[in-house]
Design an enzyme around this catalytic site. Structure first.
Site, PDB file in Angstrom:
ATOM      1  N   ALA A  17       0.821  -1.207   0.000  1.00 62.16           N
ATOM      2  CA  ALA A  17       0.000   0.000   0.000  1.00 62.16           C
ATOM      3  C   ALA A  17       0.858   1.261   0.000  1.00 62.16           C
ATOM      4  O   ALA A  17       0.479   2.277  -0.585  1.00 62.16           O
ATOM      5  CB  ALA A  17      -0.942  -0.008   1.203  1.00 62.16           C
ATOM      6  N   SER A  63      -3.520  -3.633   0.637  1.00 66.67           N
ATOM      7  CA  SER A  63      -2.289  -4.369   0.904  1.00 66.67           C
ATOM      8  C   SER A  63      -2.594  -5.811   1.288  1.00 66.67           C
ATOM      9  O   SER A  63      -3.500  -6.080   2.081  1.00 66.67           O
ATOM     10  CB  SER A  63      -1.550  -3.667   2.039  1.00 66.67           C
ATOM     11  OG  SER A  63      -0.359  -4.353   2.325  1.00 66.67           O
ATOM     12  N   THR A  93       9.411  -7.035 -12.958  1.00 71.94           N
ATOM     13  CA  THR A  93       8.894  -8.403 -13.049  1.00 71.94           C
ATOM     14  C   THR A  93       7.890  -8.648 -11.927  1.00 71.94           C
ATOM     15  O   THR A  93       8.167  -8.323 -10.765  1.00 71.94           O
ATOM     16  CB  THR A  93      10.053  -9.413 -12.953  1.00 71.94           C
ATOM     17  OG1 THR A  93      10.952  -9.132 -14.021  1.00 71.94           O
ATOM     18  CG2 THR A  93       9.561 -10.847 -13.031  1.00 71.94           C
ATOM     19  N   CYS A 141       5.129   2.252  12.655  1.00 68.19           N
ATOM     20  CA  CYS A 141       6.206   3.134  12.217  1.00 68.19           C
ATOM     21  C   CYS A 141       6.646   4.094  13.311  1.00 68.19           C
ATOM     22  O   CYS A 141       7.800   4.467  13.390  1.00 68.19           O
ATOM     23  CB  CYS A 141       5.756   3.926  11.006  1.00 68.19           C
ATOM     24  SG  CYS A 141       4.595   3.041   9.983  1.00 68.19           S
ATOM     25  N   HIS A 152      -0.732  -8.024   3.049  1.00 68.60           N
ATOM     26  CA  HIS A 152      -0.368  -8.551   4.373  1.00 68.60           C
ATOM     27  C   HIS A 152      -1.291  -8.077   5.494  1.00 68.60           C
ATOM     28  O   HIS A 152      -1.169  -8.514   6.631  1.00 68.60           O
ATOM     29  CB  HIS A 152       1.099  -8.248   4.711  1.00 68.60           C
ATOM     30  CG  HIS A 152       1.384  -6.836   5.133  1.00 68.60           C
ATOM     31  ND1 HIS A 152       1.472  -6.458   6.453  1.00 68.60           N
ATOM     32  CD2 HIS A 152       1.598  -5.718   4.417  1.00 68.60           C
ATOM     33  CE1 HIS A 152       1.752  -5.160   6.532  1.00 68.60           C
ATOM     34  NE2 HIS A 152       1.838  -4.689   5.300  1.00 68.60           N
ATOM     35  N   ASN A 190      -6.052   3.470  10.674  1.00 68.33           N
ATOM     36  CA  ASN A 190      -5.304   2.326  11.177  1.00 68.33           C
ATOM     37  C   ASN A 190      -5.064   2.367  12.680  1.00 68.33           C
ATOM     38  O   ASN A 190      -4.765   1.354  13.284  1.00 68.33           O
ATOM     39  CB  ASN A 190      -3.962   2.212  10.439  1.00 68.33           C
ATOM     40  CG  ASN A 190      -3.240   3.532  10.358  1.00 68.33           C
ATOM     41  OD1 ASN A 190      -3.731   4.486   9.739  1.00 68.33           O
ATOM     42  ND2 ASN A 190      -2.096   3.615  10.998  1.00 68.33           N
TER      43      ASN A 190
HETATM   44  C1  LIG Z   1      -0.442  -0.761   6.585  1.00 67.33           C
HETATM   45  C2  LIG Z   1      -1.002   0.484   5.983  1.00 67.33           C
HETATM   46  C3  LIG Z   1      -0.365   1.110   4.894  1.00 67.33           C
HETATM   47  C4  LIG Z   1       0.953   0.603   4.335  1.00 67.33           C
HETATM   48  O1  LIG Z   1       0.806  -0.653   3.752  1.00 67.33           O
HETATM   49  P1  LIG Z   1       2.084  -1.541   3.342  1.00 67.33           P
HETATM   50  O2  LIG Z   1       1.513  -2.554   2.405  1.00 67.33           O
HETATM   51  O3  LIG Z   1       2.593  -2.124   4.608  1.00 67.33           O
HETATM   52  O4  LIG Z   1       3.052  -0.638   2.680  1.00 67.33           O
HETATM   53  C5  LIG Z   1      -0.953   2.233   4.362  1.00 67.33           C
HETATM   54  N1  LIG Z   1      -2.109   2.719   4.848  1.00 67.33           N
HETATM   55  C6  LIG Z   1      -2.757   2.152   5.883  1.00 67.33           C
HETATM   56  C7  LIG Z   1      -4.030   2.733   6.372  1.00 67.33           C
HETATM   57  C8  LIG Z   1      -2.217   1.019   6.488  1.00 67.33           C
HETATM   58  O5  LIG Z   1      -2.855   0.462   7.522  1.00 67.33           O
END
Ligand SMILES: *Cc1c(COP(=O)(O)O)cnc(C)c1O
Length: 384
Positions: free
Chosen positions: A74, A202, A243, A329, A204, A154
């Site tokens: 993301a 994203s 790729t 972070c 994960h 988040n």
């Molecule tokens: C985790 C998160 C991201 C970043 O996603 P990644 O795939 O880890 O880079 C961005 N925005 C929100 C709201 C998130 O929770």
């Protein structure tokens, strides 16, 4: 028996679903082809797998598969959306409107563009964490090129009034980018109903592998174009060269499929557990929930524990309960969360907050244990 520590940090990342891993495995060894190799079956197999995954991601947000661009996550998708619009729509303008509670992937990208001459309006949120639609209305300018407002936060799980925002953007003919990373897979996300032009998500965060994500780019009404940020072989229609991570993309697709199929039952179950956790925690004296009374994700509970601080709480909890202060972070920093600060949570309360985030593998027993344990530890810390 409970396995300790209990994982309640699903908003930071999730384990891969075993079904996802099973689906991915053949793509490491047997079907290892380059999805861009058009001249032999190895490439075709990889290409077909990517096509199916693209369809699955698109289905989850009611998009068409040609509107999905795979990225490394993301963060990259946010960068592509924001920088891509800035560069391609330079003739139209230079002004962004974003909220103060965006993820750092959006905030810091906008801050860098500000240094390069972009103009950014930061919308306030109210004490429940939502922007005021009237503020957005007043913020539009003739040179506005993009509105960036996330779907669900988040740290707090607060859901923004995205439908109204989408409608306003459409009326003003301004593109709308929505960071839906926390919401996709947990609540219904529909790019048509919500009138969103760009969405990131994203893998994960939804039980897929790390290092994969997607950007949805609207193909009509209006057709959105972006200036590529990674150039090279011209993959992904030239928008994102490199790729393709075929096993990762296959896993992401499977993760989306599972989330779509189980969304209703999973969100009901999670809501039940979240309610239980909320009620249990509120019985501990001096606790306050940070968030919106009704517009929130079923997965996140943000709580302040008066007269304590997050660092102390985290270290007292860590062997039994894995939670966080909100953003992976900035955890470890002594500054209060900028999200809570924007919601006018006072400094001390903001510094005493924890984020509990639940997921697919959370059980009632775990929630019971967490409530009990938390009560003990909070009492102990306050007495000591
Ligand atoms: C985790 C998160 C991201 C970043 O996603 P990644 O795939 O880890 O880079 C961005 N925005 C929100 C709201 C998130 O929770």
């Amino acid at each position: 028996m409970l396995n300790l520590p209990i994982y309640l940090d699903y908003s930071a990342t999730t384990p891969c679903d075993p079904e996802v891993v099973t689906e991915m495995l053949p793509y490491f060894t047997q079907y290892f082809g380059n999805a861009s190799s058009k001249v032999h079956p190895f490439g075709w197999q990889a290409e077909a797998a990517v096509a199916q995954a693209r369809e699955r991601v698109a289905t989850l947000i009611n998009a068409q598969s040609r509107e999905i661009v795979f990225t490394s996550g993301a963060t990259e998708a946010c960068n592509l959306a924001i920088r891509g619009v800035w560069e391609l729509y330079a003739k139209k303008g230079n002004h962004f409107i974003i909220s103060k509670t965006e993820h750092k992937a959006v905030l810091d990208t906008c801050k860098i563009l500000e240094k390069k001459g972009a103009c950014v309006t930061y919308l306030d949120v109210n004490s429940s964490g939502q922007i005021q639609v009237e503020d957005l209305m007043k913020a539009f300018r003739p040179d506005t090129i993009l509105v960036c407002i996330m779907l669900a936060n988040n740290e707090t799980g607060v859901i923004q009034p995205v439908k109204e925002i989408g409608l306003l953007c459409k009326q003003h003919q301004v593109l709308f980018f929505c960071d839906a990373t926390q919401a996709v897979g947990k609540i219904p996300v529909n790019v048509e109903e919500m009138e969103i032009d760009l969405i990131c998500c994203s893998s994960h965060k939804i039980y897929g592998p790390k290092g994969v994500g997607a950007l949805y780019i609207r193909s009509r009404n209006p057709r959105v174009k972006l200036s590529p940020q990674i150039t090279g072989g011209g993959q992904e229609d030239g928008v994102r060269s490199g790729t393709l991570n075929v096993p990762g993309i296959v896993g992401f697709g499977k993760a989306c499929d599972i989330c779509g199929n189980r969304m209703k039952e999973e969100s009901e179950k999670m809501n039940r557990m979240l309610n239980k956790l909320r009620q249990g925690i509120l019985e501990i004296p001096g606790t306050v929930i940070n968030g919106h009374p009704k517009d929130y994700l079923p997965s996140i509970l943000n709580v302040s524990f008066e007269r304590l601080n997050s660092t102390l709480l985290l270290s007292a909890l860590k062997s039994k309960i894995a939670v966080s202060t909100g953003s992976a972070c900035t955890s470890g920093s002594l500054e209060p969360s900028y999200v809570l600060t924007a919601m006018h949570v006072d400094r001390n309360k903001a510094k005493s907050s924890l984020r509990f985030s639940l997921g697919r593998f959370t059980t009632e027993e775990e929630i019971d244990f967490v409530i009990k344990e938390l009560g003990h530890i909070v009492n102990q810390l306050r007495d000591g």
